[in-house]
Design a protein around this motif. Structure first.
Motif, PDB file in Angstrom:
ATOM      1  N   SER B  11       0.941  -1.101   0.120  1.00 19.37           N
ATOM      2  CA  SER B  11       0.082   0.081   0.070  1.00 19.37           C
ATOM      3  C   SER B  11       0.843   1.315   0.033  1.00 19.37           C
ATOM      4  O   SER B  11       0.592   2.151  -0.794  1.00 19.37           O
ATOM      5  N   PHE B  14       2.393   1.771  -3.414  1.00 23.11           N
ATOM      6  CA  PHE B  14       1.385   2.256  -4.239  1.00 23.11           C
ATOM      7  C   PHE B  14       1.227   4.025  -3.909  1.00 23.11           C
ATOM      8  O   PHE B  14       1.260   4.717  -4.964  1.00 23.11           O
ATOM      9  N   PHE B  17       4.281   5.487  -5.424  1.00 15.90           N
ATOM     10  CA  PHE B  17       3.976   5.547  -6.876  1.00 15.90           C
ATOM     11  C   PHE B  17       2.947   6.723  -7.285  1.00 15.90           C
ATOM     12  O   PHE B  17       3.406   7.276  -8.311  1.00 15.90           O
ATOM     13  N   CYS B  18       1.810   6.850  -6.648  1.00 17.47           N
ATOM     14  CA  CYS B  18       1.138   7.935  -6.998  1.00 17.47           C
ATOM     15  C   CYS B  18       2.006   9.562  -6.586  1.00 17.47           C
ATOM     16  O   CYS B  18       1.499  10.065  -7.785  1.00 17.47           O
ATOM     17  N   SER B  21       4.024   9.818  -9.611  1.00 16.33           N
ATOM     18  CA  SER B  21       3.532  10.270 -10.712  1.00 16.33           C
ATOM     19  C   SER B  21       3.257  12.019 -11.066  1.00 16.33           C
ATOM     20  O   SER B  21       3.304  12.441 -11.855  1.00 16.33           O
ATOM     21  N   VAL B  22       2.679  12.182  -9.796  1.00 13.13           N
ATOM     22  CA  VAL B  22       2.508  13.673  -9.798  1.00 13.13           C
ATOM     23  C   VAL B  22       3.985  14.423  -9.861  1.00 13.13           C
ATOM     24  O   VAL B  22       4.026  15.352 -10.791  1.00 13.13           O
TER      25      VAL B  22
ATOM     26  N   PRO C  88      -0.278   5.327 -16.802  1.00 15.33           N
ATOM     27  CA  PRO C  88       0.016   5.226 -15.379  1.00 15.33           C
ATOM     28  C   PRO C  88       0.241   6.576 -14.568  1.00 15.33           C
ATOM     29  O   PRO C  88      -0.453   6.447 -13.520  1.00 15.33           O
ATOM     30  N   VAL C  89       1.005   7.511 -15.266  1.00 12.13           N
ATOM     31  CA  VAL C  89       0.871   8.660 -14.494  1.00 12.13           C
ATOM     32  C   VAL C  89      -0.248   9.216 -14.334  1.00 12.13           C
ATOM     33  O   VAL C  89      -0.495   9.818 -13.072  1.00 12.13           O
ATOM     34  N   GLY C  92      -2.215   7.633 -11.700  1.00  9.92           N
ATOM     35  CA  GLY C  92      -1.458   7.979 -10.451  1.00  9.92           C
ATOM     36  C   GLY C  92      -1.884   9.234  -9.829  1.00  9.92           C
ATOM     37  O   GLY C  92      -2.262   9.606  -8.588  1.00  9.92           O
ATOM     38  N   ILE C  93      -1.748  10.403 -10.627  1.00 10.35           N
ATOM     39  CA  ILE C  93      -2.064  11.747 -10.255  1.00 10.35           C
ATOM     40  C   ILE C  93      -3.526  11.781  -9.916  1.00 10.35           C
ATOM     41  O   ILE C  93      -3.939  12.504  -8.828  1.00 10.35           O
ATOM     42  N   VAL C  95      -5.482   9.120  -8.565  1.00 15.10           N
ATOM     43  CA  VAL C  95      -5.721   8.766  -7.238  1.00 15.10           C
ATOM     44  C   VAL C  95      -5.163   9.825  -6.227  1.00 15.10           C
ATOM     45  O   VAL C  95      -5.781   9.836  -5.421  1.00 15.10           O
ATOM     46  N   PHE C  96      -4.047  10.309  -6.528  1.00 17.26           N
ATOM     47  CA  PHE C  96      -3.161  11.084  -5.351  1.00 17.26           C
ATOM     48  C   PHE C  96      -4.155  12.084  -5.271  1.00 17.26           C
ATOM     49  O   PHE C  96      -4.295  12.403  -4.027  1.00 17.26           O
ATOM     50  N   LEU C 100      -5.612  10.698  -1.916  1.00 12.42           N
ATOM     51  CA  LEU C 100      -4.403  10.733  -0.830  1.00 12.42           C
ATOM     52  C   LEU C 100      -3.964  11.862  -0.468  1.00 12.42           C
ATOM     53  O   LEU C 100      -3.143  11.973   0.716  1.00 12.42           O
ATOM     54  N   LEU C 109      -2.530  21.357  -7.014  1.00 18.73           N
ATOM     55  CA  LEU C 109      -2.175  20.340  -7.643  1.00 18.73           C
ATOM     56  C   LEU C 109      -3.059  20.328  -9.097  1.00 18.73           C
ATOM     57  O   LEU C 109      -2.668  20.055 -10.258  1.00 18.73           O
ATOM     58  N   THR C 113      -1.888  20.700 -12.859  1.00 18.16           N
ATOM     59  CA  THR C 113      -1.946  19.771 -13.986  1.00 18.16           C
ATOM     60  C   THR C 113      -2.795  20.293 -15.120  1.00 18.16           C
ATOM     61  O   THR C 113      -2.592  19.899 -16.367  1.00 18.16           O
ATOM     62  N   ILE C 171       3.239  13.758 -22.491  1.00 13.40           N
ATOM     63  CA  ILE C 171       3.260  14.858 -21.488  1.00 13.40           C
ATOM     64  C   ILE C 171       1.842  15.648 -21.968  1.00 13.40           C
ATOM     65  O   ILE C 171       1.137  16.227 -21.068  1.00 13.40           O
ATOM     66  N   VAL C 174      -1.395  13.635 -20.583  1.00 17.16           N
ATOM     67  CA  VAL C 174      -1.530  13.528 -19.085  1.00 17.16           C
ATOM     68  C   VAL C 174      -2.622  14.192 -18.485  1.00 17.16           C
ATOM     69  O   VAL C 174      -3.550  13.836 -17.791  1.00 17.16           O
ATOM     70  N   ARG C 203      -4.752   0.851   2.278  1.00 19.13           N
ATOM     71  CA  ARG C 203      -5.263   2.245   1.193  1.00 19.13           C
ATOM     72  C   ARG C 203      -5.201   1.586  -0.125  1.00 19.13           C
ATOM     73  O   ARG C 203      -6.164   1.915  -0.845  1.00 19.13           O
ATOM     74  N   LEU C 204      -4.196   0.766  -0.509  1.00 21.82           N
ATOM     75  CA  LEU C 204      -3.890   0.488  -1.858  1.00 21.82           C
ATOM     76  C   LEU C 204      -5.312  -0.464  -2.127  1.00 21.82           C
ATOM     77  O   LEU C 204      -5.993  -0.269  -3.304  1.00 21.82           O
ATOM     78  N   ILE C 207      -8.654   1.661  -2.924  1.00 19.44           N
ATOM     79  CA  ILE C 207      -8.360   2.438  -3.997  1.00 19.44           C
ATOM     80  C   ILE C 207      -8.497   1.472  -5.104  1.00 19.44           C
ATOM     81  O   ILE C 207      -9.239   1.883  -6.025  1.00 19.44           O
ATOM     82  N   LEU C 211     -11.104   2.001  -7.947  1.00 20.97           N
ATOM     83  CA  LEU C 211     -10.655   2.026  -9.442  1.00 20.97           C
ATOM     84  C   LEU C 211     -11.553   0.751 -10.236  1.00 20.97           C
ATOM     85  O   LEU C 211     -12.027   0.964 -11.337  1.00 20.97           O
TER      86      LEU C 211
END
Lengths: 339, 282, 320
Positions: B11, B14, B17-18, B21-22, C88-89, C92-93, C95-96, C100, C109, C113, C171, C174, C203-204, C207, C211
């Motif tokens: 977790s 992960f 990783f997130c 990615s930002v 993936p990027v 990830g963004i 989700v973040f 998160l 943020l 973006t 780029i 994204v 958390r993973l 999420i 997802l």
């Protein structure tokens, strides 16, 4: 205060409107080969005649031919003369007018080597056919004894769009290498066996100067202005000649004597000891019977200036002025335009 | 590691990783903005804003004609697109359930997704060829066509957010349909619509492809609408692919000005939104 | 049936409906004309080459032989490469930001973006030519020669090529994928996550459950990015090398449909050449239409599933 501002603003607007109304704008498009001298000419002519703005866009000879045929621009410019088919497709008779003489030079970017290489037409054809792949190939070394050439791959750069410079280049290579003529042919836009495409002479110069191991073909001034190394080429008489005013003028000497009426002539691989083999005329395309007579008259005036006073700007930019006999023929031909 | 610890570790990996990615996305952004700012500022001087391009190979010169050209083109584009787009949006929100509205919505979304080069080809066929003239008007048309779906959809969505009671109240008081919409519903959605228009403007200010075959380009200064006109985007493109170092520097300066215009439009959008919202809250 | 419908329409028609309807009709007219013109002006090529147009590799304006395979190849390769790099990027963004990150960071943020989306394509291209291409060239030179023998990495160190194009496209897409993915994740009912946590999920795992629930919408977001990459013109043509060849190598210069249109359109001197180019434009139109429609359908279905209206951030949606 507010009223004063309004009246000032309206006077300014009105006067600018009248000034703008008197400005004549003539649009043209085409070859990138003569773009440096044309842009100088149009700027100088605008200084002499401030109300005449000749807007030229260098989109390649193919584009010049197409846009002048569709009449979206008033005049075109090309270094590859129009074919009979293309002339037939135009809505009216189009005339070619030679403006300057230029040279196409082989430019290269060899890491660790900044000297001058000797090329033959045969060698250039082999490079562009993909038969010679590395800079240390014996075929190159044979002509350039003593040059320390690395084992770098040769990256061939050509034009990505329809180009008169391409036309001059493949015209020459097809004359000296029959297999090149068969495989690639002669046109403004060909099917290249290999290589990377750059847009305009500008794009090819840019790519070559930024890519180690690259070879390309550009008009002389682009190589000079951007300080890119270029080589000498063997002419029909067997001499290795460097492109210059003298060698280009020598190449045109024979053609001047036998100029066809429509000025469409190729002077690549010209005979003569000092002739540079990849030289060419470049032409401006004008309709014989233009719809807009005012623009036609202005353009004819410009052409007369270009063929006479304009020629003195050629040398500084690496173009050779037209032989006097050709200038005379050009002036006579300008008289044929129906105004 | 027992089961729980392993799952926790995964977790956290992960989450890492997130977060990564930002960063991965922000690094190019910072990189690009840094280059545009540093290279652009170096080449930016008063002459850039006041001079025209010089002949090829001669240093100096500026992009005055291109800056004015871009402003004219986005002005033309919005004059065409804003009325059309708002009216479309009004229709879509008022008659939302009908089949024709679904068709219009589909058309708007389609147009939104068409690559701008295809729009350029279309505009060439419709606005250049028949008139045998490259022109600022043709360029404005191409940009306007790109703006319409954005304005239309934004207007529609915002109008749908306005409480039905406002419209019904106006109608109950005897207003005609048109009056109800244009004097009651639309003004309350105005902040959002203005935002949408400014964001659409920011987007088309940065377009190059549709201008290549419509507005063409012009090395002279002109405000005539029936002649080719220079634009920042096309000029930056032409200079970028050239071999001249001076032109490269000017290209960066042009890019900086372009990014500033886009940023300005976005900022103005937010400012306008807040201002209008405050006006309506009174 | 039809008569009563016409009657009803005539009765409810008023100035307002007509007035605004005209504009709406105008919008439909523009799109219809666009499609029609693309079709009409590619007829010559359609008739002459038929389906073979799409599988022929030769693009020879001199001989009049046109095959669009190199362009389709280049477009698909670059777009799929961009997808592989960007998805993936972007997720990830998304989700973040939605799950998160601390609340203070959310707005900044999101703003950053979306800034990526606001940068004009030509500025990406400019940066690509002067920064990315030399970097890729240096990367090529630094690649061990054993690796360089593989078809995937072969070719002279030009810098311009598929990898540069793929990176720039990645780029650029994204922000689109991530903002739609963010919206989609927002629409997942809180109950889903709460149930997962209640069962002791990390958390993973929570999420992942969200997802999975939102998978339709996520696929839609990815497809949106794909559609965007398909149509991108300027940034790609400045870094891809503009060479119509079919090659597996990441380092080989290639060509895309949008790039060839931009480069060769103004000079297509004969009707067949022009028609061939417009046929490519027609194909580009159809393919982006299909991808975008599918993407919107998936996102809409996601909205239906989540019982919340998921709106596409229309102003930020750009397909330059």
């Amino acid at each position: 205060m507010k009223r004063a501002l309004i009246s000032i603003a309206s006077v300014a607007l009105l006067s600018s409107a009248t000034l703008v109304a008197q400005t004549m704008q003539i649009n043209g498009a085409g070859a990138t080969f003569p773009y440096p001298i044309y842009s100088k000419w149009f700027a100088e002519y605008n200084k002499l005649h401030p109300n005449v703005q000749i807007n030229y866009q260098s989109i390649g000879s193919g584009g010049g031919i197409q846009q002048v045929t569709s009449q979206t621009v008033f005049f075109g410019a090309t270094d590859g003369p129009m074919t009979d088919e293309q002339l037939k497709a135009a809505p009216g008779p189009l005339m070619h007018f030679p403006t300057v003489l230029g040279a196409v030079v082989p430019v290269y970017n060899i890491p660790g080597f900044s000297g001058e290489l000797k090329f033959t037409g045969r060698l250039l054809a082999d490079i562009y056919l993909g038969k010679v792949k590395k800079w240390n190939d014996p075929a190159i070394a044979q002509l350039n004894a003593g040059a320390k050439l690395p084992a770098t791959d040769i990256t061939v750069v050509h034009r990505s769009e329809g180009s008169g410079t391409t036309y001059i280049w493949v015209d020459y290579l097809s004359k000296v290498a029959p297999d090149f003529k068969q495989r690639v042919g002669v046109s403004t836009s060909v099917n290249w066996p290999l290589g990377v495409g750059g847009k305009g002479n500008e794009g090819v110069s840019g790519l070559v100067s930024q890519t180690p191991g690259a070879i390309g073909y550009v008009e002389l001034i682009y190589a000079l202005q951007n300080k890119i190394s270029f080589g000498t080429v063997q002419n029909a008489a067997g001499d290795f000649v460097r492109a210059s005013l003298e060698s280009v003028t020598a190449a045109a000497a024979g053609a001047a004597a036998n100029m066809p009426a429509d000025f469409r002539v190729s002077i690549t691989n010209a005979p003569g000891a000092k002739a540079y083999p990849i030289s060419s005329f470049t032409w401006i395309l004008l309709y014989q019977d233009p719809k807009d007579k005012a623009q036609g008259k202005t353009m004819v005036d410009f052409m007369k200036w270009a063929l006479s006073d304009g020629q003195k700007y050629c040398a500084a930019l690496g173009y050779a002025p037209l032989p006097p006999s050709v200038v005379k023929l050009g002036m006579t031909a300008l008289g044929k335009i129906k105004l | 590691m027992n089961g729980i610890a392993r799952r926790q570790a995964l977790s956290w990996l992960f989450v890492g990783f997130c977060g990564l990615s930002v960063l991965v996305a922000l690094v190019p952004l910072a990189f690009i903005l840094f280059f545009v700012l540093s290279q652009g500022l170096q080449a930016l001087n008063l002459g850039f804003f006041t001079h025209m391009p010089t002949p090829v190979g001669e240093p100096g010169g500026g992009m005055a004609n291109a800056i004015v050209g871009t402003l004219i083109l986005i002005g033309l584009g919005s004059m065409f697109a804003v009325p059309v787009g708002i009216m479309c949006g009004v229709y879509l929100s008022e008659y939302a359930g009908t089949r024709f509205a679904s068709l219009v919505r589909f058309a708007a979304d389609t147009l939104n997704g068409v690559p701008s080069i295809v729009i350029g080809v279309f505009a060439y066929g419709v606005a250049v060829l028949p008139f045998r003239q490259f022109s600022a008007l043709a360029g404005g048309f191409a940009l306007g066509v790109m703006m319409i779906p954005i304005v239309a959809r934004t207007t529609e969505e915002l109008l749908l957010l306005v409480p039905a009671t406002m419209r019904e109240g106006a109608l109950a008081l005897g207003a005609t349909h048109a009056r109800a919409v244009f004097t009651v519903v639309l003004p309350s959605a105005l902040p959002g619509i203005v935002t949408g228009v400014m964001l659409a403007l920011a987007r088309i200010a940065g377009e190059t492809a549709p201008l290549l075959f419509t507005a063409f380009s012009n090395r002279f200064f002109t405000t005539k609408l029936n002649q080719p006109i220079a634009s920042l985007t096309v000029q930056v493109y032409t200079y970028a692919i050239s071999p001249y170092a001076d032109w490269h520097r000017q290209a960066w300066a042009g890019a900086l000005v372009l990014v500033s215009i886009v940023a300005l439009c976005s900022v103005l959008a937010r400012v306008a939104t807040r201002r209008l919202e405050r006006m309506h809250a009174r | 049936m039809l008569k009563s419908r016409i009657l009803h329409r005539a009765q409810t028609m008023d100035g307002f409906r007509l007035g605004t309807g005209v504009f709406a009709f105008f919008l439909v007219l523009i799109v219809a004309t666009l499609g029609w013109e693309l079709w009409r002006q590619s007829l010559l090529s359609l008739q002459k080459f038929g389906f073979g147009f799409w599988v022929t590799e030769t693009w020879d304006p001199v001989a009049g032989r046109f095959g669009a395979l190199p362009f389709i190849w280049g477009t698909l390769y670059s777009s799929i490469l961009a997808l592989l790099l960007a998805t993936p990027v972007a997720i990830g963004i998304a989700v973040f930001i939605s799950e998160l990150c601390p609340a203070r960071l959310k707005q900044p943020l999101i703003f950053l973006t979306e800034l990526l989306a606001a940068i004009p394509s030509i500025v990406y291209g400019l940066w690509g030519i002067f920064v990315l291409v030399p970097a890729v060239r240096a990367l090529q030179v630094a690649t061990p020669s054993a690796l360089r023998q593989l078809p995937l990495f072969s070719g002279p160190p030009l810098g311009v090529g598929m990898l540069s194009a793929g990176v720039i496209l990645a780029i650029m897409i994204v922000p689109f994928t991530s903002s739609v993915a963010r919206e989609v994740l927002k629409s997942v009912p809180a109950a889903q996550r709460e149930a997962a946590y209640a069962l002791g999920a990390t958390r993973l795992e929570a999420i992942r459950a969200a997802l999975f629930y939102a998978r339709t919408g996520i696929v839609g977001a990815v497809m949106l990015g794909f559609g965007r990459a398909l149509g991108e013109t300027m940034a790609v043509t400045m870094v891809i090398g503009n060479s119509p060849q079919v090659s597996w190598s990441l380092f080989a210069p290639q060509y895309t449909m949008a790039a060839v249109l931009a480069n060769e359109f103004t000079e297509a001197a004969n009707p067949l050449y022009l028609n061939a180019l417009i046929e490519i434009g027609l194909f580009l139109f159809i393919i982006t239409l299909a991808v975008n429609s599918l993407s919107r359908l998936l996102i809409w279905r996601m909205g239906r599933i989540g019982k919340e209206v998921v709106t596409l951030p229309a102003p930020a949606e750009a397909a330059a």
